[in-house]
Design an enzyme around this catalytic site. Structure first.
Site, PDB file in Angstrom:
ATOM      1  N   GLU A 155      -6.823   3.487  -5.837  1.00 46.28           N
ATOM      2  CA  GLU A 155      -8.100   3.576  -5.126  1.00 46.28           C
ATOM      3  C   GLU A 155      -8.840   4.829  -5.578  1.00 46.28           C
ATOM      4  O   GLU A 155      -8.390   5.946  -5.315  1.00 46.28           O
ATOM      5  CB  GLU A 155      -7.857   3.644  -3.612  1.00 46.28           C
ATOM      6  CG  GLU A 155      -9.157   3.567  -2.830  1.00 46.28           C
ATOM      7  CD  GLU A 155      -9.126   4.218  -1.459  1.00 46.28           C
ATOM      8  OE1 GLU A 155     -10.088   4.033  -0.704  1.00 46.28           O
ATOM      9  OE2 GLU A 155      -8.154   4.940  -1.150  1.00 46.28           O
TER      10      GLU A 155
ATOM     11  N   HIS B 213     -11.063  -3.144   4.018  1.00 48.03           N
ATOM     12  CA  HIS B 213     -10.918  -2.690   5.403  1.00 48.03           C
ATOM     13  C   HIS B 213     -11.730  -1.428   5.670  1.00 48.03           C
ATOM     14  O   HIS B 213     -11.703  -0.916   6.771  1.00 48.03           O
ATOM     15  CB  HIS B 213      -9.440  -2.432   5.693  1.00 48.03           C
ATOM     16  CG  HIS B 213      -8.876  -1.337   4.846  1.00 48.03           C
ATOM     17  ND1 HIS B 213      -8.784  -1.422   3.463  1.00 48.03           N
ATOM     18  CD2 HIS B 213      -8.397  -0.102   5.163  1.00 48.03           C
ATOM     19  CE1 HIS B 213      -8.277  -0.301   2.986  1.00 48.03           C
ATOM     20  NE2 HIS B 213      -8.037   0.512   3.991  1.00 48.03           N
ATOM     21  N   ASP B 214     -12.403  -0.903   4.651  1.00 44.71           N
ATOM     22  CA  ASP B 214     -13.157   0.345   4.811  1.00 44.71           C
ATOM     23  C   ASP B 214     -14.671   0.147   4.834  1.00 44.71           C
ATOM     24  O   ASP B 214     -15.411   1.126   4.970  1.00 44.71           O
ATOM     25  CB  ASP B 214     -12.813   1.316   3.668  1.00 44.71           C
ATOM     26  CG  ASP B 214     -11.396   1.857   3.766  1.00 44.71           C
ATOM     27  OD1 ASP B 214     -10.874   1.948   4.892  1.00 44.71           O
ATOM     28  OD2 ASP B 214     -10.812   2.180   2.716  1.00 44.71           O
TER      29      ASP B 214
ATOM     30  N   ASP C  72       0.872  -1.174   0.000  1.00 46.21           N
ATOM     31  CA  ASP C  72       0.000   0.000   0.000  1.00 46.21           C
ATOM     32  C   ASP C  72       0.906   1.220   0.000  1.00 46.21           C
ATOM     33  O   ASP C  72       1.869   1.282   0.753  1.00 46.21           O
ATOM     34  CB  ASP C  72      -0.839  -0.021   1.291  1.00 46.21           C
ATOM     35  CG  ASP C  72      -2.224   0.529   1.102  1.00 46.21           C
ATOM     36  OD1 ASP C  72      -2.340   1.617   0.532  1.00 46.21           O
ATOM     37  OD2 ASP C  72      -3.179  -0.118   1.555  1.00 46.21           O
TER      38      ASP C  72
ATOM     39  N   ASP D 254      -3.210   4.658  -2.487  1.00 50.71           N
ATOM     40  CA  ASP D 254      -4.288   5.208  -1.668  1.00 50.71           C
ATOM     41  C   ASP D 254      -4.834   6.515  -2.265  1.00 50.71           C
ATOM     42  O   ASP D 254      -4.063   7.375  -2.706  1.00 50.71           O
ATOM     43  CB  ASP D 254      -3.697   5.486  -0.278  1.00 50.71           C
ATOM     44  CG  ASP D 254      -4.749   5.713   0.777  1.00 50.71           C
ATOM     45  OD1 ASP D 254      -5.516   4.785   1.063  1.00 50.71           O
ATOM     46  OD2 ASP D 254      -4.804   6.840   1.329  1.00 50.71           O
TER      47      ASP D 254
HETATM   48  C1  GLC Z   1      -8.127   5.163   1.973  1.00 49.63           C
HETATM   49  C2  GLC Z   1      -7.905   3.976   2.867  1.00 49.63           C
HETATM   50  C3  GLC Z   1      -8.483   4.280   4.209  1.00 49.63           C
HETATM   51  C4  GLC Z   1      -7.774   5.501   4.785  1.00 49.63           C
HETATM   52  C5  GLC Z   1      -7.866   6.667   3.835  1.00 49.63           C
HETATM   53  C6  GLC Z   1      -6.888   7.739   4.205  1.00 49.63           C
HETATM   54  O1  GLC Z   1      -9.473   5.367   1.708  1.00 49.63           O
HETATM   55  O2  GLC Z   1      -8.445   2.817   2.295  1.00 49.63           O
HETATM   56  O3  GLC Z   1      -8.396   3.195   5.085  1.00 49.63           O
HETATM   57  O4  GLC Z   1      -8.354   5.832   6.014  1.00 49.63           O
HETATM   58  O5  GLC Z   1      -7.543   6.298   2.515  1.00 49.63           O
HETATM   59  O6  GLC Z   1      -5.575   7.325   3.955  1.00 49.63           O
END
Ligand code: GLC
Length: 602
Positions: free
Chosen positions: A279, A340-341, A111, A213
């Site tokens: 993402e 995880h979100d 990541d 991310d």
């Molecule tokens: C992304 C991650 C999340 C994190 C956010 C800020 O959405 O998946 O878990 O809190 O970015 O980095």
């Protein structure tokens, strides 16, 4: 090369493979502090792939952040991009992890969090030290508006304004997550150069790819204009959810971000066969741009669309068909159902039976699937007592929004703490661990874990599934999502019953048709037939003869599409999500039990 026509054998690993996401804090603790670590992942690699169908047989793992971090957002606040937090191990352990993974043919995706650092990162400490520090412009500093107000109206996704005033230098800095996550200024070439070196650092260590991310947020509107209010916002949002009440027009998805991503891609292309996954969650026409006009940006812009659909066969079909139709020729699709979100898949969809049908869908659509650790057991959203909530989103925006529910410890066996740790874990283990665990499900041939293993190994050996074409079918039943995957002579029909009723469906033309994605000739018909419940399988695993009469071929004009129905066509069920039938079936009268999905060899 045209993605639709590429031969399955010539695909890259990130096209034919399956990605498994690990949240390192929650996978396996070997150091005895209640938090998972890299050694724990090494110890459990055989679960991912030991080269036999006794393991999942995944091709790649994506590790959520393990870098040094004050953990304000559990690792998504990075204080050093080129090291390992002592909580998780050290660089030597990471190197062993890569070597052990590669020995098992598992690629390693890390990541990478480029939009923001931790406020404890040396870059930010320097940047905030004075207005004329050379790193001042590495972050997004702005003067207050008249009256001392923040520079614009943007909100943080974790509640409150997106700007915090730094008293010492009298300016605000931008953070669209917690205030401990200051945002980098990606318009500054020095930031880009430093970050390119981070990518090279990990690729030199053998890393095969990056999950990037919030990549669509790197560039903001040059004038930092106010976001307009969102007229469709949920009126019950808490008042501090400022971001939730706005349309995200100026804080993300700016055209200039594509220059940045093209540059990143060039850095990846300095090395052989590396993969960039980004993402982002924009509307389809904007989202496809992230492949790059010439396929020169992301290999896989994450596709979360199926997670946003209700559990409805036609909604899923529309989502997949629209995606397929929108993809550029070089664009390879991908699908995500858990992360995880978000709340756990099994809880979101309303039950274990639905989650099993979803697993079959995810692993048989055209494109790269990403699995989330624990979904292979049907893990459900954890119950987190209010005083145990850790996630800043839950702390700031309300307990019902906490993402902790998807981050509870992996359930390995029925020993205390589910075999995750010898001490109390950082988040409570779900109570169902006594029966829902890897050890128990490994010995049950019909368990969800056994289903995942079966699907994954079947997929590995099937060019039609890992690399073939996709075409959805009109079967006259709104409760079923039915499609054909094909490569060469190999054709697989997937029929998924999304309902709690038995269904009978008729496969037009025995599943034959154009070998690549083609939009349906007409919208799917409402209705469809309910058929009497099938009797339970007989000893020997065969089903009793069908209880309903075979469908007769449609009369001219009887259906809105004109495809002929093959009479007497048959197929062979290879896998049912119920794991209890492998038999010949009639394609003009394919019977599905409640919440059953099948893969049929045509
Ligand atoms: C992304 C991650 C999340 C994190 C956010 C800020 O959405 O998946 O878990 O809190 O970015 O980095």
């Amino acid at each position: 090369m045209n993605g639709h026509q590429q031969s399955p054998q010539s695909l890259h690993w990130w096209q034919r493979g399956v990605v498994y996401q690990i949240y390192p804090r929650s996978f396996k603790d070997t150091s005895g502090n209640g938090v998972g670590d890299l050694q724990g992942i090494i110890d459990k690699l055989d679960h991912l792939n030991d080269g036999t169908p006794r393991s999942l047989g995944v091709d790649a793992m994506w590790l959520s952040p393990f870098y040094p971090s004050p953990m304000a957002d559990f690792g998504y606040d990075v204080a050093d991009y080129c090291d390992v937090d002592p909580l998780f191990g050290d660089l030597a352990t990471f190197d062993r992890l890569v070597a052990e993974a590669h020995r098992r043919d598992i690629k390693v995706i890390v990541d990478w969090v480029p939009n923001h650092t931790s406020d404890q990162h040396p870059w930010f400490i320097e940047s905030r030290s004075s207005r004329d520090n050379p790193k001042r412009d590495w972050y997004m500093w702005r003067d207050p508006k008249p009256g001392g107000l923040p520079p614009n109206n943007w909100g943080s996704f974790f509640g409150g304004p997106a700007w915090t005033l730094d008293e010492k230098t009298g300016q605000y800095y931008l953070h669209q997550f917690v205030k401990e996550q200051p945002e980098l200024n990606w318009r500054n070439p020095a930031v880009r150069a430093a970050m390119a070196d981070v990518l090279r650092f990990w690729m030199e260590r053998g890393v095969d790819g990056f999950r990037i991310d919030v990549i669509g947020m790197l560039i903001k509107d040059a004038e930092l204009r106010d976001n307009p209010p969102n007229p469709d916002a949920n009126p019950n949002l808490p008042p501090n959810d400022i971001a939730g009440q706005q349309m995200h027009v100026y804080n993300q998805d700016q055209d200039e971000v594509h220059d940045v991503i093209r540059e990143m891609r060039q850095v990846l292309d300095e090395y052989e066969d590396r993969c960039a996954i980004g993402e982002l969650g924009f509307e389809l026409p904007r989202w496809v741009k992230y492949y790059g006009e010439k396929g020169d940006e992301l290999h896989l812009p994450f596709n979360f669309r199926l997670m946003e659909q209700p559990w409805d066969a036609q909604a899923m079909r529309r989502s997949v068909d629209k995606l397929e139709a929108a993809l550029p020729d070089f664009g390879w699709p991908n699908y995500v159902l858990g992360s995880h979100d978000s709340p756990r898949l099994a809880s979101r969809l309303g039950g274990q039976a639905q989650a099993r049908v979803a697993a079959m869908m995810l692993l048989t659509l055209r494109g790269t699937p990403t699995l989330y650790y624990g979904d292979e057991l049907g893990m459900e959203s954890g119950v987190i007592p209010p005083d145990k909530i850790q996630d800043p989103q839950g702390v700031n925006l309300g307990a019902e929004r906490t993402r902790d529910v998807a981050r509870t410890p992996m359930q390995w066996d029925d020993s205390p703490n589910a075999g995750f740790s010898d001490v109390e874990p950082w988040l409570p283990v779900s109570e169902d661990y006594v029966t829902r665990n890897v050890a128990a499900q490994s010995t049950d041939p019909t368990s969800t874990l056994s289903l995942y293993r079966r699907l994954l190994w079947y997929r590995r050996r099937s060019p039609a599934l890992y690399g073939g074409s996709y075409r959805s079918l009109n079967v006259g039943d709104e409760a079923s999502f039915v499609y054909v995957r094909a490569a060469g002579d190999e054709r697989r029909l997937i029929a998924l019953n999304f309902s709690g009723d038995p269904r009978c469906i008729a496969i037009p033309n025995g599943g034959a048709g154009e070998p690549r994605f083609a939009p349906p000739l007409s919208p799917p018909q409402a209705g469809g037939r309910l058929c009497p419940p099938l009797s339970p399988p007989q000893a020997g695993g065969r089903l009793s003869p069908p209880l309903s009469p075979p469908l007769s071929p449609p009369q001219a004009g009887g259906r809105s599409h004109a495809l002929p129905f093959a009479e007497g066509g048959t197929g062979q069920i290879a896998i049912s999500t119920h794991m209890d039938r492998e038999e010949k079936v009639s394609l003009s009268n394919l019977q599905l039990r409640p919440h059953e999905g099948v893969i049929v060899e045509l």
